[in-house]
Design a protein around this motif. Structure first.
Motif, PDB file in Angstrom:
ATOM      1  N   PRO A 292       0.750  -1.219   0.136  1.00  0.00           N
ATOM      2  CA  PRO A 292       0.071   0.034   0.010  1.00  0.00           C
ATOM      3  C   PRO A 292       0.808   1.193  -0.091  1.00  0.00           C
ATOM      4  CG  PRO A 292       0.024  -0.979   2.172  1.00  0.00           C
ATOM      5  CD  PRO A 292       0.711  -2.064   1.461  1.00  0.00           C
ATOM      6  N   GLY A 293       0.330   2.140  -0.518  1.00  0.00           N
ATOM      7  CA  GLY A 293       0.928   3.784  -0.250  1.00  0.00           C
ATOM      8  C   GLY A 293       2.012   4.012  -1.196  1.00  0.00           C
ATOM      9  N   VAL A 294       2.043   3.404  -2.441  1.00  0.00           N
ATOM     10  CA  VAL A 294       3.053   3.544  -3.410  1.00  0.00           C
ATOM     11  C   VAL A 294       2.713   4.275  -4.712  1.00  0.00           C
ATOM     12  CG1 VAL A 294       4.745   1.727  -2.463  1.00  0.00           C
ATOM     13  CG2 VAL A 294       2.912   1.106  -4.252  1.00  0.00           C
ATOM     14  N   GLU A 295       3.372   4.740  -5.572  1.00  0.00           N
ATOM     15  CA  GLU A 295       3.148   5.300  -6.913  1.00  0.00           C
ATOM     16  C   GLU A 295       3.883   4.187  -7.948  1.00  0.00           C
ATOM     17  OE1 GLU A 295       4.458   9.185  -7.226  1.00  0.00           O
ATOM     18  OE2 GLU A 295       3.617   9.596  -5.309  1.00  0.00           O
ATOM     19  N   VAL A 296       3.003   4.059  -9.156  1.00  0.00           N
ATOM     20  CA  VAL A 296       3.580   3.421 -10.036  1.00  0.00           C
ATOM     21  C   VAL A 296       4.981   3.848 -10.807  1.00  0.00           C
ATOM     22  CG1 VAL A 296       3.079   2.859 -12.635  1.00  0.00           C
ATOM     23  CG2 VAL A 296       1.080   2.662 -10.832  1.00  0.00           C
ATOM     24  N   SER A 297       5.881   3.070 -11.108  1.00  0.00           N
ATOM     25  CA  SER A 297       7.240   3.054 -11.749  1.00  0.00           C
ATOM     26  C   SER A 297       8.160   3.822 -11.059  1.00  0.00           C
ATOM     27  CB  SER A 297       6.802   4.212 -13.006  1.00  0.00           C
ATOM     28  OG  SER A 297       6.202   3.808 -13.872  1.00  0.00           O
ATOM     29  N   ARG A 298       7.940   3.946  -9.650  1.00  0.00           N
ATOM     30  CA  ARG A 298       8.878   4.335  -8.706  1.00  0.00           C
ATOM     31  C   ARG A 298       9.633   3.171  -8.002  1.00  0.00           C
ATOM     32  NH1 ARG A 298       7.526   8.836  -4.497  1.00  0.00           N
ATOM     33  NH2 ARG A 298       9.820   8.503  -4.271  1.00  0.00           N
ATOM     34  N   VAL A 299      10.949   3.315  -7.785  1.00  0.00           N
ATOM     35  CA  VAL A 299      11.524   2.383  -7.221  1.00  0.00           C
ATOM     36  C   VAL A 299      11.394   2.262  -5.507  1.00  0.00           C
ATOM     37  CG1 VAL A 299      13.868   1.090  -6.707  1.00  0.00           C
ATOM     38  CG2 VAL A 299      12.997   2.160  -8.796  1.00  0.00           C
ATOM     39  N   TYR A 300      11.249   1.208  -4.854  1.00  0.00           N
ATOM     40  CA  TYR A 300      10.864   1.250  -3.370  1.00  0.00           C
ATOM     41  C   TYR A 300      11.779   0.248  -2.709  1.00  0.00           C
ATOM     42  CZ  TYR A 300       6.829   4.154  -4.265  1.00  0.00           C
ATOM     43  OH  TYR A 300       6.000   5.447  -4.679  1.00  0.00           O
ATOM     44  N   GLN A 301      12.262   0.239  -1.449  1.00  0.00           N
ATOM     45  CA  GLN A 301      12.787  -0.657  -0.851  1.00  0.00           C
ATOM     46  C   GLN A 301      11.607  -1.093   0.120  1.00  0.00           C
ATOM     47  OE1 GLN A 301      16.362  -0.883  -1.736  1.00  0.00           O
ATOM     48  NE2 GLN A 301      16.068  -1.920   0.397  1.00  0.00           N
ATOM     49  N   ILE A 302      11.143  -2.513  -0.244  1.00  0.00           N
ATOM     50  CA  ILE A 302       9.973  -2.979   0.615  1.00  0.00           C
ATOM     51  C   ILE A 302      10.423  -4.111   1.611  1.00  0.00           C
ATOM     52  CG2 ILE A 302       8.360  -2.154  -1.220  1.00  0.00           C
ATOM     53  CD1 ILE A 302       8.334  -5.150  -1.926  1.00  0.00           C
ATOM     54  N   SER A 303       9.606  -4.395   2.605  1.00  0.00           N
ATOM     55  CA  SER A 303       9.961  -5.509   3.507  1.00  0.00           C
ATOM     56  C   SER A 303       8.890  -6.292   3.303  1.00  0.00           C
ATOM     57  CB  SER A 303      10.223  -5.054   4.941  1.00  0.00           C
ATOM     58  OG  SER A 303      10.364  -5.950   5.824  1.00  0.00           O
ATOM     59  N   ILE A 304       8.898  -7.722   3.318  1.00  0.00           N
ATOM     60  CA  ILE A 304       7.845  -8.599   3.080  1.00  0.00           C
ATOM     61  C   ILE A 304       7.562  -8.727   4.724  1.00  0.00           C
ATOM     62  CG2 ILE A 304       7.125 -10.910   2.416  1.00  0.00           C
ATOM     63  CD1 ILE A 304       8.103  -9.160   0.284  1.00  0.00           C
ATOM     64  N   ILE A 305       5.810  -8.720   4.558  1.00  0.00           N
ATOM     65  CA  ILE A 305       5.228  -8.754   6.021  1.00  0.00           C
ATOM     66  C   ILE A 305       4.411 -10.031   6.084  1.00  0.00           C
ATOM     67  CG2 ILE A 305       5.594  -6.347   6.864  1.00  0.00           C
ATOM     68  CD1 ILE A 305       2.558  -6.058   5.889  1.00  0.00           C
ATOM     69  N   LYS A 306       3.963 -10.485   4.782  1.00  0.00           N
ATOM     70  CA  LYS A 306       3.154 -11.807   5.104  1.00  0.00           C
ATOM     71  C   LYS A 306       3.245 -12.628   3.550  1.00  0.00           C
ATOM     72  CE  LYS A 306      -1.654 -13.095   5.732  1.00  0.00           C
ATOM     73  NZ  LYS A 306      -3.060 -12.628   5.833  1.00  0.00           N
ATOM     74  N   VAL A 307       3.414 -13.759   3.784  1.00  0.00           N
ATOM     75  CA  VAL A 307       3.565 -14.855   2.573  1.00  0.00           C
ATOM     76  C   VAL A 307       2.231 -15.525   2.389  1.00  0.00           C
ATOM     77  CG1 VAL A 307       4.882 -16.168   1.266  1.00  0.00           C
ATOM     78  CG2 VAL A 307       6.120 -14.233   2.498  1.00  0.00           C
ATOM     79  N   LEU A 308       1.652 -15.692   1.271  1.00  0.00           N
ATOM     80  CA  LEU A 308       0.731 -16.814   1.146  1.00  0.00           C
ATOM     81  C   LEU A 308       1.153 -17.578  -0.016  1.00  0.00           C
ATOM     82  CD1 LEU A 308      -2.612 -14.121   1.160  1.00  0.00           C
ATOM     83  CD2 LEU A 308      -1.529 -15.469   3.116  1.00  0.00           C
ATOM     84  N   LYS A 309       0.335 -18.484  -0.466  1.00  0.00           N
ATOM     85  CA  LYS A 309       0.641 -19.469  -1.620  1.00  0.00           C
ATOM     86  C   LYS A 309       0.683 -18.719  -2.911  1.00  0.00           C
ATOM     87  CE  LYS A 309      -1.170 -23.388   0.535  1.00  0.00           C
ATOM     88  NZ  LYS A 309      -2.403 -24.559   0.393  1.00  0.00           N
ATOM     89  N   SER A 310      -0.172 -17.790  -3.143  1.00  0.00           N
ATOM     90  CA  SER A 310       0.046 -17.152  -4.456  1.00  0.00           C
ATOM     91  C   SER A 310       0.382 -15.647  -4.643  1.00  0.00           C
ATOM     92  CB  SER A 310      -1.393 -17.122  -5.228  1.00  0.00           C
ATOM     93  OG  SER A 310      -2.444 -16.619  -4.318  1.00  0.00           O
ATOM     94  N   MET A 311       0.603 -15.066  -3.348  1.00  0.00           N
ATOM     95  CA  MET A 311       1.231 -13.657  -3.260  1.00  0.00           C
ATOM     96  C   MET A 311       1.791 -13.323  -1.905  1.00  0.00           C
ATOM     97  SD  MET A 311      -2.323 -11.555  -2.811  1.00  0.00           S
ATOM     98  CE  MET A 311      -3.208 -12.239  -4.237  1.00  0.00           C
ATOM     99  N   ALA A 312       2.524 -12.023  -1.829  1.00  0.00           N
ATOM    100  CA  ALA A 312       2.822 -11.861  -0.708  1.00  0.00           C
ATOM    101  C   ALA A 312       2.444 -10.496  -0.301  1.00  0.00           C
ATOM    102  CB  ALA A 312       4.455 -11.724  -0.731  1.00  0.00           C
ATOM    103  N   PHE A 313       2.623  -9.764   0.884  1.00  0.00           N
ATOM    104  CA  PHE A 313       2.247  -8.523   1.093  1.00  0.00           C
ATOM    105  C   PHE A 313       3.476  -7.777   1.815  1.00  0.00           C
ATOM    106  CE2 PHE A 313      -1.584 -10.733   1.195  1.00  0.00           C
ATOM    107  CZ  PHE A 313      -2.454 -10.055   0.344  1.00  0.00           C
ATOM    108  N   GLY A 314       3.670  -6.725   1.423  1.00  0.00           N
ATOM    109  CA  GLY A 314       4.840  -5.988   1.925  1.00  0.00           C
ATOM    110  C   GLY A 314       4.536  -4.778   2.515  1.00  0.00           C
ATOM    111  N   GLU A 315       5.462  -3.756   2.877  1.00  0.00           N
ATOM    112  CA  GLU A 315       5.371  -2.358   3.355  1.00  0.00           C
ATOM    113  C   GLU A 315       6.722  -1.778   3.008  1.00  0.00           C
ATOM    114  OE1 GLU A 315       4.820  -2.610   7.573  1.00  0.00           O
ATOM    115  OE2 GLU A 315       6.987  -3.251   8.148  1.00  0.00           O
ATOM    116  N   VAL A 316       6.440  -0.498   2.731  1.00  0.00           N
ATOM    117  CA  VAL A 316       7.727   0.329   2.401  1.00  0.00           C
ATOM    118  C   VAL A 316       8.623   0.553   3.426  1.00  0.00           C
ATOM    119  CG1 VAL A 316       8.552   2.596   1.456  1.00  0.00           C
ATOM    120  CG2 VAL A 316       6.448   1.799   0.499  1.00  0.00           C
ATOM    121  N   LYS A 317       9.916   0.355   3.366  1.00  0.00           N
ATOM    122  CA  LYS A 317      10.974   0.301   4.425  1.00  0.00           C
ATOM    123  C   LYS A 317      10.999   1.773   4.641  1.00  0.00           C
ATOM    124  CE  LYS A 317      15.254  -1.142   5.956  1.00  0.00           C
ATOM    125  NZ  LYS A 317      16.525  -1.659   5.738  1.00  0.00           N
ATOM    126  N   ARG A 318      11.035   2.365   5.740  1.00  0.00           N
ATOM    127  CA  ARG A 318      11.256   3.681   6.003  1.00  0.00           C
ATOM    128  C   ARG A 318      12.755   3.815   6.714  1.00  0.00           C
ATOM    129  NH1 ARG A 318       7.021   5.688   3.621  1.00  0.00           N
ATOM    130  NH2 ARG A 318       5.161   4.938   4.354  1.00  0.00           N
TER     131      ARG A 318
END
Length: 68
Positions: free
Chosen positions: A42-68
């Motif tokens: 969440p909270g990101v813009e298309v075409s920008r590079v981000y440092q993200i941290s993985i917070i939840k992993v499912l079988k078909s996808m994962a969820f992350g957050e922007v590393k601050r």
């Protein structure tokens, strides 16, 4: 680590990645891909590079957050 496509999930909780946001989903979250695997952030813009941290992993996808 198993998923429904090919049996491999390339990320784990706590892993940090530098990725480009490819698109925005219907709910407004960013969609990233790592080795073909979808990561939702969440909270990101298309075409920008981000440092993200993985917070939840499912079988078909994962969820992350922007590393601050």
């Amino acid at each position: 680590m198993i998923d429904g496509r090919d049996g491999f999930v390339p990320v784990v909780v706590g892993q940090e990645l530098e990725l480009v946001c490819e698109s925005i989903g219907k709910k407004g979250d960013g969609i990233f891909r790592y080795e073909g695997f979808v990561i939702i952030v969440p909270g990101v813009e298309v075409s920008r590079v981000y440092q993200i941290s993985i917070i939840k992993v499912l079988k078909s996808m994962a969820f992350g957050e922007v590393k601050r």
